[in-house]
Design an enzyme around this catalytic site. Structure first.
Site, PDB file in Angstrom:
ATOM      1  N   CYS A   2       0.840  -1.190   0.000  1.00 27.89           N
ATOM      2  CA  CYS A   2       0.000   0.000   0.000  1.00 27.89           C
ATOM      3  C   CYS A   2       0.883   1.252   0.000  1.00 27.89           C
ATOM      4  O   CYS A   2       1.979   1.246   0.555  1.00 27.89           O
ATOM      5  CB  CYS A   2      -0.946   0.085   1.183  1.00 27.89           C
ATOM      6  SG  CYS A   2      -1.985  -1.344   1.384  1.00 27.89           S
ATOM      7  N   ARG A  27       3.599  -0.434  -4.916  1.00 27.41           N
ATOM      8  CA  ARG A  27       3.345  -0.913  -3.553  1.00 27.41           C
ATOM      9  C   ARG A  27       1.982  -1.579  -3.410  1.00 27.41           C
ATOM     10  O   ARG A  27       1.622  -2.050  -2.339  1.00 27.41           O
ATOM     11  CB  ARG A  27       3.461   0.245  -2.577  1.00 27.41           C
ATOM     12  CG  ARG A  27       4.847   0.828  -2.520  1.00 27.41           C
ATOM     13  CD  ARG A  27       4.965   1.838  -1.429  1.00 27.41           C
ATOM     14  NE  ARG A  27       4.750   1.255  -0.132  1.00 27.41           N
ATOM     15  CZ  ARG A  27       5.667   1.153   0.813  1.00 27.41           C
ATOM     16  NH1 ARG A  27       6.870   1.585   0.581  1.00 27.41           N
ATOM     17  NH2 ARG A  27       5.382   0.621   1.982  1.00 27.41           N
ATOM     18  N   TRP A  77      -3.001  -2.637  -1.447  1.00 33.05           N
ATOM     19  CA  TRP A  77      -2.794  -4.074  -1.639  1.00 33.05           C
ATOM     20  C   TRP A  77      -3.660  -4.718  -0.558  1.00 33.05           C
ATOM     21  O   TRP A  77      -3.405  -4.552   0.635  1.00 33.05           O
ATOM     22  CB  TRP A  77      -1.329  -4.432  -1.445  1.00 33.05           C
ATOM     23  CG  TRP A  77      -1.012  -5.853  -1.770  1.00 33.05           C
ATOM     24  CD1 TRP A  77      -0.681  -6.354  -2.996  1.00 33.05           C
ATOM     25  CD2 TRP A  77      -0.996  -6.964  -0.867  1.00 33.05           C
ATOM     26  NE1 TRP A  77      -0.474  -7.709  -2.912  1.00 33.05           N
ATOM     27  CE2 TRP A  77      -0.657  -8.110  -1.623  1.00 33.05           C
ATOM     28  CE3 TRP A  77      -1.245  -7.120   0.499  1.00 33.05           C
ATOM     29  CZ2 TRP A  77      -0.558  -9.380  -1.061  1.00 33.05           C
ATOM     30  CZ3 TRP A  77      -1.152  -8.377   1.057  1.00 33.05           C
ATOM     31  CH2 TRP A  77      -0.810  -9.492   0.284  1.00 33.05           C
ATOM     32  N   ASN A 103      -1.649   2.427   6.147  1.00 32.70           N
ATOM     33  CA  ASN A 103      -0.838   1.264   5.770  1.00 32.70           C
ATOM     34  C   ASN A 103      -0.581   0.459   7.034  1.00 32.70           C
ATOM     35  O   ASN A 103      -0.333   1.047   8.097  1.00 32.70           O
ATOM     36  CB  ASN A 103       0.524   1.692   5.211  1.00 32.70           C
ATOM     37  CG  ASN A 103       0.433   2.179   3.793  1.00 32.70           C
ATOM     38  OD1 ASN A 103      -0.646   2.206   3.205  1.00 32.70           O
ATOM     39  ND2 ASN A 103       1.567   2.576   3.246  1.00 32.70           N
ATOM     40  N   GLY A 104      -0.591  -0.855   6.925  1.00 33.62           N
ATOM     41  CA  GLY A 104      -0.341  -1.702   8.094  1.00 33.62           C
ATOM     42  C   GLY A 104      -1.569  -2.539   8.398  1.00 33.62           C
ATOM     43  O   GLY A 104      -2.480  -2.666   7.569  1.00 33.62           O
ATOM     44  N   GLU A 484      16.820 -18.086  -7.910  1.00 28.56           N
ATOM     45  CA  GLU A 484      16.442 -16.715  -8.255  1.00 28.56           C
ATOM     46  C   GLU A 484      15.864 -16.647  -9.672  1.00 28.56           C
ATOM     47  O   GLU A 484      14.878 -15.946  -9.916  1.00 28.56           O
ATOM     48  CB  GLU A 484      17.671 -15.799  -8.103  1.00 28.56           C
ATOM     49  CG  GLU A 484      17.477 -14.352  -8.511  1.00 28.56           C
ATOM     50  CD  GLU A 484      16.408 -13.611  -7.715  1.00 28.56           C
ATOM     51  OE1 GLU A 484      15.901 -14.129  -6.716  1.00 28.56           O
ATOM     52  OE2 GLU A 484      16.053 -12.495  -8.139  1.00 28.56           O
ATOM     53  N   LYS A 488      12.128 -15.321 -10.533  1.00 24.22           N
ATOM     54  CA  LYS A 488      11.892 -14.219 -11.477  1.00 24.22           C
ATOM     55  C   LYS A 488      10.872 -14.635 -12.529  1.00 24.22           C
ATOM     56  O   LYS A 488       9.932 -13.917 -12.834  1.00 24.22           O
ATOM     57  CB  LYS A 488      13.218 -13.872 -12.137  1.00 24.22           C
ATOM     58  CG  LYS A 488      13.618 -12.478 -12.272  1.00 24.22           C
ATOM     59  CD  LYS A 488      14.004 -11.682 -11.073  1.00 24.22           C
ATOM     60  CE  LYS A 488      13.192 -11.781  -9.837  1.00 24.22           C
ATOM     61  NZ  LYS A 488      13.809 -11.253  -8.668  1.00 24.22           N
ATOM     62  N   GLU A 491       7.236 -15.171 -11.002  1.00 23.29           N
ATOM     63  CA  GLU A 491       6.527 -14.011 -10.461  1.00 23.29           C
ATOM     64  C   GLU A 491       6.010 -13.076 -11.551  1.00 23.29           C
ATOM     65  O   GLU A 491       4.974 -12.457 -11.368  1.00 23.29           O
ATOM     66  CB  GLU A 491       7.372 -13.308  -9.398  1.00 23.29           C
ATOM     67  CG  GLU A 491       8.221 -12.138  -9.798  1.00 23.29           C
ATOM     68  CD  GLU A 491       8.958 -11.504  -8.628  1.00 23.29           C
ATOM     69  OE1 GLU A 491      10.186 -11.517  -8.654  1.00 23.29           O
ATOM     70  OE2 GLU A 491       8.321 -10.971  -7.704  1.00 23.29           O
ATOM     71  N   HIS A 507      16.053 -36.982  -7.283  1.00 22.50           N
ATOM     72  CA  HIS A 507      15.392 -37.389  -6.035  1.00 22.50           C
ATOM     73  C   HIS A 507      13.891 -37.122  -6.090  1.00 22.50           C
ATOM     74  O   HIS A 507      13.242 -37.004  -5.055  1.00 22.50           O
ATOM     75  CB  HIS A 507      16.040 -36.665  -4.850  1.00 22.50           C
ATOM     76  CG  HIS A 507      17.474 -37.062  -4.663  1.00 22.50           C
ATOM     77  ND1 HIS A 507      17.858 -38.241  -4.055  1.00 22.50           N
ATOM     78  CD2 HIS A 507      18.620 -36.465  -5.067  1.00 22.50           C
ATOM     79  CE1 HIS A 507      19.173 -38.334  -4.073  1.00 22.50           C
ATOM     80  NE2 HIS A 507      19.670 -37.260  -4.682  1.00 22.50           N
ATOM     81  N   LYS A 606       5.392  -4.482  -3.969  1.00 19.61           N
ATOM     82  CA  LYS A 606       6.848  -4.381  -3.876  1.00 19.61           C
ATOM     83  C   LYS A 606       7.374  -4.665  -2.465  1.00 19.61           C
ATOM     84  O   LYS A 606       8.299  -5.439  -2.297  1.00 19.61           O
ATOM     85  CB  LYS A 606       7.278  -2.986  -4.333  1.00 19.61           C
ATOM     86  CG  LYS A 606       8.777  -2.755  -4.329  1.00 19.61           C
ATOM     87  CD  LYS A 606       9.454  -3.513  -5.432  1.00 19.61           C
ATOM     88  CE  LYS A 606      10.956  -3.293  -5.449  1.00 19.61           C
ATOM     89  NZ  LYS A 606      11.627  -4.379  -6.185  1.00 19.61           N
TER      90      LYS A 606
HETATM   91  O1  M6R Z   1      12.567  -5.352   0.117  1.00 17.51           O
HETATM   92  P1  M6R Z   1      13.069  -6.734   0.359  1.00 17.51           P
HETATM   93  O2  M6R Z   1      14.364  -7.015  -0.276  1.00 17.51           O
HETATM   94  O3  M6R Z   1      13.083  -7.101   1.828  1.00 17.51           O
HETATM   95  O4  M6R Z   1      12.006  -7.689  -0.335  1.00 17.51           O
HETATM   96  C1  M6R Z   1      12.097  -9.077  -0.226  1.00 17.51           C
HETATM   97  C2  M6R Z   1      11.169  -9.759  -1.184  1.00 17.51           C
HETATM   98  O5  M6R Z   1       9.856  -9.377  -0.953  1.00 17.51           O
HETATM   99  C3  M6R Z   1      11.530  -9.465  -2.646  1.00 17.51           C
HETATM  100  O6  M6R Z   1      12.844  -9.795  -2.948  1.00 17.51           O
HETATM  101  C4  M6R Z   1      10.586 -10.255  -3.577  1.00 17.51           C
HETATM  102  O7  M6R Z   1      10.823 -11.618  -3.466  1.00 17.51           O
HETATM  103  C5  M6R Z   1      10.733  -9.793  -5.014  1.00 17.51           C
HETATM  104  N1  M6R Z   1       9.435  -9.599  -5.577  1.00 17.51           N
HETATM  105  C6  M6R Z   1      11.458 -10.764  -5.873  1.00 17.51           C
HETATM  106  O8  M6R Z   1      11.608 -10.303  -7.168  1.00 17.51           O
END
Ligand code: M6R
Length: 611
Positions: A2, A27, A77, A103-104, A484, A488, A491, A507, A606
């Site tokens: 948010c 956000r 969000w 927010n929160g 990673e 990527k 997501e 396995h 984000k």
């Molecule tokens: O702001 P942060 O690095 O703590 O965020 C951690 C994760 O939320 C962030 O890396 C998330 O996995 C990304 N969307 C990955 O691309």
């Protein structure tokens, strides 16, 4: 999660708030809304979905865009209550004289709501946030700051709030506990926001609220207090990001822009931190003497998502280069599994935003257990940076795309520098240190070489984008790069992708392979390559198409794989970086080919500021 923006000054308020929301959209983008105090009333607009829909609705309201004075706005969000117009912020008291954005999470909102309903209060939404508007209304006796301060200790959970009242035009009240609020100081105007990105077009002078702070903000003045109504002073910080850094420029998406920024963002992370003379690294923010560094017996790295993957690369670095046993914790688990923190344990929380709720909780647990905590963050002044007390900044500039790219690569670089520094305290010789220092300086150029291959990677992405399942496999410090790469891809393209250690395929997962299930194999020419070659053969024997990442000119891999993404030759320590960049491009072009919303994938935000 948010985003909040507020403005008080003489300018037309709606365009400023809407522009701010667009800059905050990363956000959260389930719904958006704004409230403007003008002519003794609160005008408002809300819409489900992207800010653009809310903007269109605002444009359709005659005169709305010309309203001047003060206002607050929010992009959501969803946590409590579905994404809908009634659940969109701002929330109002019953007579529409007080508006709140939040927010929160208010954990005890059901108790508070029941109490208010028993007194005749009618709720419009299913959100936890709406209780705040009704409670401030109940406490209001002509002073918005006092009414807000009066209710805060009844709220369990976290909040960053901004409040306006039609009875006090030209005033925004903000408060913070666990969810960031930043005040932007202008000339004859002031702004508030949940992070600095929407403030950049207006000012570089900001004040970060601390937990427990509350402030009354007019165009001319910021009155900052503790909830106990004691005036407090907070430093005015200067943001060195330029406004363009948070804009897409000529790129189709922020993600692509941020991928292409990596030679520069990595150079920023390295600048001034390599000591060629001693074959070591200079990390002043760690604030630890050589003696203190020499006493570290164990390292615990905590983070979430890509930041945790960077930590997994770091684990290899610390053990191999510095000889210090290292474990990587999912930050979400850290405090619940009661980790063993001995006096000489170094805890390294990693977070781009510095606001991830679970990583903040890990920092608090580590501090409480007496660990030496030194954070790696990108956002200056963020909660983790401040609470850890010591740490290093990435200087990667704002990362707007939900998918982390340049922050990930800078985190890995920072961990490599860190390991070099610790290694030189121990068994790593000066000559080995000098070699590694030279390799580190080469990273921006290695990444540039990968970026030059974007058109070839795009072609490969187009060829395989129709598949619904992918595996990514790697070994050694390329294993986290495989994790990673899979994150990527899944997501942003909604393809089911899993990262595995290459040896793990046999396995269980290998039973899934067939001609519709590509495997991305990280087969760089580093120790362990011969084993990966065997794993590639195993995948091919099951008819799985193999996309290999290989060192430039590697004929063996070229002959074996269905498609090859070439990366420049480099040492095993540095290899995760060009490899990760290649996988970022693969994910990006795949998502574009599938027509996905690259920068704002569904269901995501984000910064994950709730548990
Ligand atoms: O702001 P942060 O690095 O703590 O965020 C951690 C994760 O939320 C962030 O890396 C998330 O996995 C990304 N969307 C990955 O691309």
């Amino acid at each position: 999660m948010c985003g909040i923006i507020g403005y008080v000054g003489k300018k037309c308020t709606a365009p400023i708030l809407i522009d701010g929301l667009k800059r905050l959209e990363y956000r959260g983008y389930d719904s958006a809304g704004l409230a403007i105090v003008s002519d003794g009333r609160i005008a408002s607009e809300k819409a489900v979905g992207k800010v653009k829909r809310m903007e269109d609705a605002a444009l359709a309201q005659p005169g709305f865009m010309k309203l001047c004075g003060c206002g607050i706005a929010h992009t959501r969000w969803a946590t409590h209550g579905a994404p809908s117009e009634v659940n969109a912020h701002p929330h109002f008291n019953m007579d529409h004289t007080i508006a709140v954005v939040h927010n929160g999470i208010i954990e005890n909102y059901q108790d508070l709501r029941r109490r208010l309903e028993a007194k005749g209060c009618k709720f419009a939404s299913q959100t936890d946030s709406e209780v705040i508007a009704h409670m401030i209304s109940e406490a209001y006796q002509g002073d918005l700051l006092a009414a807000t301060a009066a209710i805060l200790d009844q709220l369990n959970g976290t909040y960053g709030i901004a409040v306006v009242s039609s009875a006090q035009p030209g005033l925004i009240v903000v408060a913070r506990k666990g969810s960031p609020i930043v005040i932007g100081l202008g000339e004859g105007e002031n702004l508030v926001a949940s992070d600095v990105s929407p403030l950049l077009p207006h000012t570089r002078q900001v004040i970060y609220l601390e937990d427990g702070d509350i402030a009354a903000i007019t165009a001319e003045k910021v009155d900052l207090r503790s909830v106990k109504n004691v005036p407090v002073e907070r430093e005015v910080a200067k943001i060195d990001w330029d406004a363009g850094a948070a804009e897409k420029g000529n790129f189709a998406h922020f993600m692509l822009k941020e991928i292409f920024e990596q030679p520069e963002s990595i150079a920023n992370a390295i600048r001034g931190r390599v000591d060629h003379e001693l074959g070591s690294a200079i990390l002043n923010g760690m604030n630890l003497s050589p003696r203190e560094l020499a006493q570290i017996t164990h390292i615990v790295i905590a983070g979430c998502g890509s930041s945790m993957h960077a930590g997994l690369v770091g684990e290899y670095y610390f053990e191999d280069i510095a000889g210090i046993s290292t474990s990587v914790e999912q930050a979400a688990e850290f405090r619940y599994r009661n980790p063993i923190i001995e006096p000489n344990t170094l805890v390294i929380p990693i977070s781009q935003s510095g606001e991830t709720a679970d990583t903040i909780a890990a920092v608090r647990e580590a501090v409480q257990k007496g660990a030496i905590v030194t954070a790696i963050c990108n956002v200056v002044g963020s909660t983790i940076a401040r609470e850890a007390g010591r740490g290093v900044y990435l200087h990667a500039g704002p990362e707007i795309s939900v998918a982390s790219t340049k922050a990930f690569s800078s985190q890995v670089v920072m961990l490599l520098l860190f390991a070099l520094r610790l290694g030189r305290n121990r068994r790593f010789s000066r000559s080995d240190g000098m070699l590694l220092a030279n390799e580190i300086e080469r990273i921006p150029e290695l990444v540039r070489e990968v970026l030059a291959q974007a058109p070839q990677i795009e072609k490969i992405a187009k060829r395989y984008a129709h598949n619904e399942n992918f595996f990514f496999i790697g070994r050694g410090c390329l294993y986290p790069a495989a994790l990673e790469g899979a994150l990527k891809l899944k997501e942003i393209s909604y393809i089911h992708a899993e990262g595995y250690h290459a040896a793990e395929l046999k396995h269980g997962p290998i039973s899934l392979l067939d001609e519709h299930h590509p495997v991305v194999a990280l087969a760089n020419d580093i120790p362990g390559k011969d084993k990966i070659i065997g794993n590639i053969q195993e995948c091919r024997a099951r008819r799985a198409p193999v996309i290999a990442v290989a060192t430039r000119g590697d004929k063996q891999v070229l002959e074996m794989a269905d498609a090859v993404i070439e990366v420049p030759p480099c040492s095993r320590f540095v290899a995760p970086l060009p490899t990760a960049v290649a996988l970022q491009l693969l994910a990006y072009y795949t998502a574009v080919e599938r027509g996905c919303e690259v920068d704002q994938p569904r269901n995501l935000a984000k910064s994950v500021t709730v548990e």
